[in-house]
Design an enzyme around this catalytic site. Structure first.
Site, PDB file in Angstrom:
ATOM      1  CG  HIS A 175      78.879  32.690 115.628  1.00  3.45           C
ATOM      2  ND1 HIS A 175      78.287  31.891 114.669  1.00  3.45           N
ATOM      3  CD2 HIS A 175      80.089  33.048 115.122  1.00  3.45           C
ATOM      4  CE1 HIS A 175      79.094  31.785 113.633  1.00  3.45           C
ATOM      5  NE2 HIS A 175      80.198  32.474 113.888  1.00  3.45           N
ATOM      6  NE  ARG A 207      80.786  28.635 113.046  1.00  2.00           N
ATOM      7  CZ  ARG A 207      81.030  27.753 112.072  1.00  2.00           C
ATOM      8  NH1 ARG A 207      80.640  26.500 112.228  1.00  2.00           N
ATOM      9  NH2 ARG A 207      81.647  28.111 110.969  1.00  2.00           N
ATOM     10  CG  HIS A 259      85.765  28.539 108.725  1.00  2.00           C
ATOM     11  ND1 HIS A 259      86.619  28.642 109.811  1.00  2.00           N
ATOM     12  CD2 HIS A 259      84.578  29.058 109.133  1.00  2.00           C
ATOM     13  CE1 HIS A 259      85.960  29.179 110.832  1.00  2.00           C
ATOM     14  NE2 HIS A 259      84.733  29.447 110.441  1.00  2.00           N
ATOM     15  CE1 TYR A 307      87.251  30.410 116.716  1.00  2.00           C
ATOM     16  CE2 TYR A 307      87.653  29.689 114.460  1.00  2.00           C
ATOM     17  CZ  TYR A 307      86.792  30.130 115.435  1.00  2.00           C
ATOM     18  OH  TYR A 307      85.470  30.309 115.152  1.00  2.00           O
ATOM     19  CE  LYS A 362      78.308  32.548 107.208  1.00  2.00           C
ATOM     20  NZ  LYS A 362      79.355  33.581 107.367  1.00  2.00           N
ATOM     21  NE  ARG A 400      78.735  29.371 109.155  1.00  2.00           N
ATOM     22  CZ  ARG A 400      79.381  28.506 108.387  1.00  2.00           C
ATOM     23  NH1 ARG A 400      78.845  27.303 108.141  1.00  2.00           N
ATOM     24  NH2 ARG A 400      80.552  28.805 107.857  1.00  2.00           N
TER      25      ARG A 400
END
Length: 300
Positions: free
Chosen positions: A244, A247, A270, A279, A172, A148
């Site tokens: 992004h 990524r 994630h 994806y 995050k 990120r």
């Protein structure tokens, strides 16, 4: 208590209890302030404890005239979270958004860049300037590690464990993960630190940060965005590109090469495999290949 005090308490709750990033918290607060500005503009005498469903509906109706359904859905979700917090803390008995429905929106698939497009972008960087080598290293690191942009700009020299082949990434909610770093990317980062960063005097608070601007300060998210946008314009790439995107492109490339979805989930950090599954929608051939390779009747 009025809006200001309640929003301050809510910010603390998001940071401490939910461990959200500063960027996520800022997004929640911005949407709340839109509601507050609406209340003040139309002289609605209403506090967080007393505002009702009708007032919320009027606000949503007004903002929906100038925003997309996706943004509208985000605002409703954020407001619902705020009033859930007030109910949880005992300030209210009900959530005025309980019966307000969000607009139905389809899943938005992100744009991706091919490996050739990314190579073209990076080749267009002017390496005759110190910032050129820095910018090349930045883009290669985001793409090569699937970072990120917030993880990239906060990357520290003390986070580099090149002998072990990893970098430590803080994602995050301050969740830490170790990401494998390819020797090619290691070489670029080491060269940048030795030949470019070593000639910059870092500010005291950013002394351990890897990527610095000319004044020795940590780069901003906006600066990375501008760097990439300018390079895309230079090579005439028309896609909606942001940091992004690199990524997303990293993850999509791995998927096409047959990497397991769980491995991609770990690399990207994630929390849920559901996030990574987007994806699959970008590359329908993935499921086809899985069936051909692992179908129980494939040898018949």
């Amino acid at each position: 208590m009025g809006w200001k005090a309640k929003i301050t308490d809510y910010k603390n709750y998001l940071k401490i209890e939910r461990a959200l990033s500063e960027n996520s918290i800022d997004s929640y607060v911005r949407d709340l302030l839109k509601l507050v500005n609406y209340i003040e503009t139309y002289s609605e005498d209403s506090t967080p404890n007393k505002i009702n469903k009708t007032q919320i509906q009027q606000f949503i109706y007004e903002v929906s005239k100038v925003i997309s359904p996706r943004t509208q859905a985000r605002i409703i979700s954020g407001l619902r979270s705020f009033f859930d917090y007030l109910v949880f803390e005992g300030y209210r008995e009900d959530n005025p958004l309980d019966l307000i429905q969000s607009p139905k929106i389809g899943r938005k698939l992100p744009d991706v860049l091919s490996n050739d497009e990314i190579t073209e972008i990076i080749k267009s960087i002017d390496l005759s300037h110190p910032q050129g080598e820095r910018n090349k290293t930045i883009l290669e690191t985001i793409y090569g590690c699937g970072l990120r942009v917030s993880e990239l700009i906060n990357l520290k020299i003390s986070d580099l464990f090149f002998e072990e082949g990893f970098i430590k990434v803080t994602g995050k909610g301050d969740k830490v993960r170790f990401v494998p770093v390819h020797p090619y990317t290691q070489k670029l980062i080491s060269s940048y630190i030795s030949h470019i960063r070593s000639h910059i005097t870092p500010s005291k608070e950013d002394s351990d940060i890897v990527f610095l601007n000319r004044r020795g300060k940590k780069l901003t998210r906006q600066m990375i965005f501008i760097i990439l946008k300018d390079l895309c314009a230079k090579v005439n790439i028309q896609k909606n590109v942001s940091p992004h995107t690199l990524r997303h492109s990293f993850a999509t490339y791995l998927l096409k090469e047959g990497v397991d979805l769980r491995a991609i989930q770990q690399l990207l950090g994630h929390e849920s495999i559901t996030t990574t599954e987007i994806y699959v929608h970008l590359d329908n051939s993935y499921l086809q290949n899985v069936v051909e390779k692992f179908h129980p009747r494939r040898e018949i």
